[in-house]
Design an enzyme around this catalytic site. Structure first.
Site, PDB file in Angstrom:
ATOM      1  N   ASP A 223      18.720 -26.850   0.108  1.00  0.00           N
ATOM      2  CA  ASP A 223      17.597 -27.635  -0.394  1.00  0.00           C
ATOM      3  C   ASP A 223      16.661 -26.822  -1.294  1.00  0.00           C
ATOM      4  OD1 ASP A 223      15.821 -30.131   0.064  1.00  0.00           O
ATOM      5  OD2 ASP A 223      14.462 -28.491   0.577  1.00  0.00           O
ATOM      6  N   GLU A 291      20.950 -27.638  -4.405  1.00  0.00           N
ATOM      7  CA  GLU A 291      20.068 -28.590  -5.089  1.00  0.00           C
ATOM      8  C   GLU A 291      19.187 -27.844  -6.089  1.00  0.00           C
ATOM      9  OE1 GLU A 291      16.566 -31.864  -4.299  1.00  0.00           O
ATOM     10  OE2 GLU A 291      16.473 -29.861  -3.428  1.00  0.00           O
TER      11      GLU A 291
HETATM   12  C1  GLC Z   1      14.318 -31.430  -1.724  1.00  0.00           C
HETATM   13  C2  GLC Z   1      14.679 -32.645  -0.903  1.00  0.00           C
HETATM   14  C3  GLC Z   1      13.487 -33.535  -0.837  1.00  0.00           C
HETATM   15  C4  GLC Z   1      12.372 -32.786  -0.139  1.00  0.00           C
HETATM   16  C5  GLC Z   1      12.098 -31.454  -0.829  1.00  0.00           C
HETATM   17  C6  GLC Z   1      11.297 -30.570   0.044  1.00  0.00           C
HETATM   18  O1  GLC Z   1      14.021 -31.759  -3.027  1.00  0.00           O
HETATM   19  O2  GLC Z   1      15.813 -33.260  -1.422  1.00  0.00           O
HETATM   20  O3  GLC Z   1      13.763 -34.730  -0.171  1.00  0.00           O
HETATM   21  O4  GLC Z   1      11.208 -33.552  -0.136  1.00  0.00           O
HETATM   22  O5  GLC Z   1      13.284 -30.757  -1.114  1.00  0.00           O
HETATM   23  O6  GLC Z   1      12.078 -30.085   1.107  1.00  0.00           O
END
Ligand code: GLC
Ligand code: MG
Length: 570
Positions: A223, A291
């Site tokens: 993440d 991500e």
């Molecule tokens: C990423 C997740 C999102 C979350 C953020 C903070 O972007 O996909 O849903 O709010 O991280 O953890």
């Protein structure tokens, strides 16, 4: 008829193709948002036993792996992306044993299971944070603490050390009275950033990886990768001059000191090394999906190098970030090629159109394009990623201000919440037309079920000759064709049509045509590599002009608005 043929071909192909590609390179990764998938205990929130009871759906859809959004202990300020205990499952979702049962069922079904690793921050309710506030070692430096600067008007008060802005709006710094310092939070107030300049913290997070790897996990989705490190000089970030940004919006600044630092790239290679230790032991690849929302060339850096690899798959967010409902077929092709031609030659590609942070693809581009989008995601080279519900064409729900729960929306206030809220794409999965779409027995669910569920649900699409779901199943089967697994790509915009072929020496060519435009037309697909002469329709979209098995002349293929077609050479 044609589909029976396809199945036979695919079965033949599967063994040949498997020979030189590893599981993670041919996978369809299905993202489950656990709160919204299936509620087994009637509290209106999805849970692990619910997921376990529905794993057969994944198998039936033809997906091969799943990643679960966070299921760990959390006060749910950001619905699980604020983790209070990285080693235990939140009771709302079940127990660690429930998770192992889920994993065991997935193993039986031959599905890989990935967890969401949220390394940038913990919850403010984590024991680590409590101990850090109290300066109890080794936790003292687990977070990013700063004294700040004296307030100009009242020097007895202190201001944040710089102008950094949180992704959820407002200053990224919050004062902690007890410790007498500011802590950094690049996301919500309840999500203090972990300090990757602390060796103890770095080791702790590797232990989190090891803990779940020791318990049989097949990999991680990582993440918020860009945010791990911040520039140590704490310099102000410059303005972005984005005209749509208010001074409290994250977009107001250019994030040159808080995102994508070289140290961050390096941390990914360190985590990859941890995964690779496990892979080396038994030859089963543990995979890392990352991500990263970043400029394209920066995203590519997260692949690392062949000698020092980073993520196996930094998500390809090209479509999510840049493809709009006013984009042309040529725009789409350009976005695909920028990615496909830019990734390292040894890397595996991937395609994504949706997740829990972005409005649903069916709503962004129109429901008529659901099949066409799935054709692109599933038949372009490499890995496909499906967000739960995309296989049936789920749409955004309208969520009023008073129904809103997403902190990103709530922080923006009643006038601007819809610009930021992620609630619309997070509503419960639509299984059937019964109460709460078959998601839960509860009287109220954590987010309302989309009002379109009576007509749009899995049950109504199952076993139907032409439905989004049936098309999806046929597409996951078609992925097994050798040309789809290993073939070269020729992608072009032919007027309004996104057209591509996948060709492999000695194998049938696969041709995909998606009419991105609003008009009926006739397209000459014979300009695509390997697409000359007669083609057989393998998979038509819901409303296409042809039926399975129809033979068409490549130079003259009729398409209605938004139609999609998958064809093969003789
Ligand atoms: C990423 C997740 C999102 C979350 C953020 C903070 O972007 O996909 O849903 O709010 O991280 O953890
Ligand atoms: Mg529940």
């Amino acid at each position: 008829m044609a589909f029976r043929l396809l199945l036979a071909l695919a079965a033949l192909a599967a063994s040949a193709a498997a020979a030189d590609l590893d599981w993670w390179q041919t996978a369809v990764y299905y993202q489950i948002y656990p709160r919204s998938f299936k509620d087994s205990d009637g509290d209106g929130v999805g849970d692990l036993n619910g997921i376990t009871s529905k794993l057969e759906h994944l198998k039936d859809a033809g997906v091969t792996a799943t990643w679960l959004s966070p299921i760990f202990k959390s006060p749910m300020a950001d619905f699980g992306y604020d983790i209070a205990d990285f080693y235990n499952i939140d009771p709302l979702f079940g127990s660690n044993e429930d998770f192992f049962a889920l994993k065991a069922r997935a193993d039986e079904l031959g599905l890989k299971v990935l967890l969401d690793f949220v390394p940038n921050h913990s919850s403010n309710e984590s024991e680590w944070f409590t101990k850090s506030i109290q300066r109890i070692d080794p936790y003292t430096d687990y977070y990013v603490w700063e004294d700040g600067v004296p307030n100009a008007d009242d020097p007895s008060k202190r201001d944040p050390p710089n102008n950094w802005i949180s992704n959820f709006g407002g200053s990224a710094w919050a004062w902690n009275e007890e410790r007498g310092q500011f802590f950094l939070h690049q996301f919500g107030l309840g999500q203090p950033d972990l300090n990757y300049r602390s060796p103890a913290l770095v080791e702790e997070m590797k232990n989190v990886l090891r803990f779940w790897l020791d318990r049989g996990i097949d990999g991680f989705r990582v993440d918020a990768v860009p945010f791990l490190f911040e520039n140590a000089t704490l310099a102000d970030e410059p303005r972005s001059y984005d005209p749509s940004a208010l001074p409290t919006d994250e977009k107001y600044l250019k994030h040159i000191y808080t995102q994508n630092l070289p140290e961050t790239m390096d941390m990914l290679t360190q985590w990859r090394a941890v995964l690779d230790e496990y892979t080396a032991k038994d030859g089963e690849t543990r995979v890392m999906l990352a991500e990263v929302y970043a400029p394209l060339l920066t995203t590519f850096e997260y692949f690392g190098t062949q000698e020092k690899p980073g993520a196996h798959l930094p998500f390809n967010f090209q479509f999510i970030q840049y493809l709009t409902n006013s984009s042309s077929a040529q725009d789409l092709v350009d976005l695909a090629l920028q990615w496909q031609n830019g990734i390292p030659s040894w890397a595996t590609s991937n395609w994504v159109v949706g997740n829990h942070d972005n409005h649903r693809a069916a709503s962004r581009y129109g429901r008529e394009l659901v099949d066409g989008l799935n054709m692109l995601v599933l038949l372009l080279p490499g890995v496909a990623v499906t967000y739960n519900g995309e296989e049936i064409g789920m749409e955004d729900a309208f969520i009023s201000w008073s129904q809103s729960v997403d902190p990103m929306g709530l922080n923006a206030g009643p006038d601007r919440y819809q610009l930021f809220s992620r609630d619309p794409e997070r509503t419960p999965f639509q299984w059937d037309d019964s109460k709460n779409a078959g998601f839960s027995d509860a009287d109220t669910t954590w987010l309302p079920v989309n009002s379109d569920y009576k007509a749009l649900n899995l049950k109504s699409e199952e076993g139907v000759a032409h439905s989004h779901y049936t098309t999806y199943q046929h597409l996951t089967t078609a992925r097994k064709l050798p040309a789809v697994q290993r073939g070269a790509l020729d992608i072009q915009a032919l007027g309004d049509v996104v057209a591509f072929s996948r060709t492999l020496e000695g194998e049938q060519t696969v041709v995909v045509l998606v009419n991105w435009g609003a008009d009926s037309l006739t397209v000459d697909a014979s300009v695509l590599a390997g697409a000359q002469g007669e083609l057989t329709v393998l998979i038509p979209s819901d409303n296409a002009s042809y039926a399975e098995g129809d033979v068409v002349e490549a130079s003259s293929i009729k398409m209605g608005p938004k139609d999609g077609l998958v064809l093969t050479s003789a």
